[in-house]
Design a protein around this motif. Sequence first.
Motif, PDB file in Angstrom:
ATOM      1  N   ILE A 126      69.576  75.658  13.391  1.00 61.39           N
ATOM      2  CA  ILE A 126      70.469  75.056  14.379  1.00 61.39           C
ATOM      3  C   ILE A 126      70.541  75.969  15.601  1.00 61.39           C
ATOM      4  CG2 ILE A 126      72.834  74.368  14.875  1.00 61.39           C
ATOM      5  CD1 ILE A 126      73.233  74.011  11.835  1.00 61.39           C
ATOM      6  N   ALA A 127      70.502  75.360  16.799  1.00 60.01           N
ATOM      7  CA  ALA A 127      70.684  76.106  18.044  1.00 60.01           C
ATOM      8  C   ALA A 127      71.761  75.423  18.887  1.00 60.01           C
ATOM      9  CB  ALA A 127      69.374  76.172  18.821  1.00 60.01           C
ATOM     10  N   THR A 128      72.707  76.211  19.405  1.00 60.97           N
ATOM     11  CA  THR A 128      73.740  75.680  20.296  1.00 60.97           C
ATOM     12  C   THR A 128      73.968  76.651  21.452  1.00 60.97           C
ATOM     13  OG1 THR A 128      75.638  76.741  19.207  1.00 60.97           O
ATOM     14  CG2 THR A 128      74.979  74.582  18.381  1.00 60.97           C
ATOM     15  N   THR A 161      70.323  75.393   5.659  1.00 61.15           N
ATOM     16  CA  THR A 161      70.343  76.013   6.978  1.00 61.15           C
ATOM     17  C   THR A 161      69.853  77.456   6.870  1.00 61.15           C
ATOM     18  OG1 THR A 161      72.191  74.603   7.627  1.00 61.15           O
ATOM     19  CG2 THR A 161      71.754  76.517   9.004  1.00 61.15           C
ATOM     20  N   ALA A 162      68.652  77.700   7.397  1.00 66.02           N
ATOM     21  CA  ALA A 162      68.033  79.025   7.344  1.00 66.02           C
ATOM     22  C   ALA A 162      68.698  79.993   8.317  1.00 66.02           C
ATOM     23  CB  ALA A 162      66.544  78.921   7.642  1.00 66.02           C
ATOM     24  N   GLY A 163      69.309  79.448   9.358  1.00 65.92           N
ATOM     25  CA  GLY A 163      69.974  80.285  10.349  1.00 65.92           C
ATOM     26  C   GLY A 163      70.364  79.487  11.568  1.00 65.92           C
ATOM     27  N   GLN A 164      71.059  80.163  12.465  1.00 65.26           N
ATOM     28  CA  GLN A 164      71.511  79.506  13.681  1.00 65.26           C
ATOM     29  C   GLN A 164      71.382  80.439  14.871  1.00 65.26           C
ATOM     30  OE1 GLN A 164      75.202  78.563  11.809  1.00 65.26           O
ATOM     31  NE2 GLN A 164      76.289  80.236  12.807  1.00 65.26           N
ATOM     32  N   LEU A 165      71.135  79.835  16.023  1.00 69.16           N
ATOM     33  CA  LEU A 165      71.050  80.551  17.282  1.00 69.16           C
ATOM     34  C   LEU A 165      72.199  80.043  18.149  1.00 69.16           C
ATOM     35  CD1 LEU A 165      67.219  80.069  17.822  1.00 69.16           C
ATOM     36  CD2 LEU A 165      68.354  82.152  17.038  1.00 69.16           C
ATOM     37  N   VAL A 166      73.111  80.932  18.509  1.00 75.38           N
ATOM     38  CA  VAL A 166      74.302  80.540  19.263  1.00 75.38           C
ATOM     39  C   VAL A 166      74.386  81.383  20.526  1.00 75.38           C
ATOM     40  CG1 VAL A 166      76.823  80.347  19.196  1.00 75.38           C
ATOM     41  CG2 VAL A 166      75.489  79.937  17.106  1.00 75.38           C
TER      42      VAL A 166
END
Length: 191
Positions: A126-128, A161-166
């Motif tokens: 996920i990227a936000t 979810t392997a990870g997120q970029l915020v």
Amino acid sequence: MKKVIVINGSPHTNGTIAGLLHSVADSFNRNTFSVFWYDVNTMKVCPCTGCMACRSSGICVLPHDDAHVLAENIRNCDGLILGTPVYWGNISGQMKLVLDRIVPSMMEESPSGIPLPLHKGKQAVIATACTTIWPFSSLCRETSNTLHALREILFYSGFKTAGQLVLPGTRNIKVIPQKLLKKGKKLSEKF
């Protein structure tokens, strides 16, 4: 060859969200991965009518549009990368429109209405990004609401979810920090 779907929920095809998504997608070995990119703002998608016919048929009954094409690709994908700007503490309207339409490619339902995931164990990122600066982006639940909404969709679809970029505070940031781009590249290794 593994198939990864990228969905850019931003109206900017070359903006911050696209940059975060590219940090993951461009890191895949093209001999091992096929990457399919969708910009929701350029897709022709009719809104969901809530008819619920897709629950029994597994296919949206609306006239064929870009949501059908995306749904078919998602059915056969090995991973998913989702990115959206934060609008009013949630995902962009166009992203929501697309996600509503692809429900039958993400999950089924038992006769009693319990969600049955179609993508058990597959990886997702996920990227936000939002203009609100940190820590207010978190305290005011700007980014956390958006992340929650996307994690919920992924969870009920079976994706891990392997990870997120915020990235908060984008009003004052002209370039995506290298540290975040490196994190995106690292996340690609989890697929």
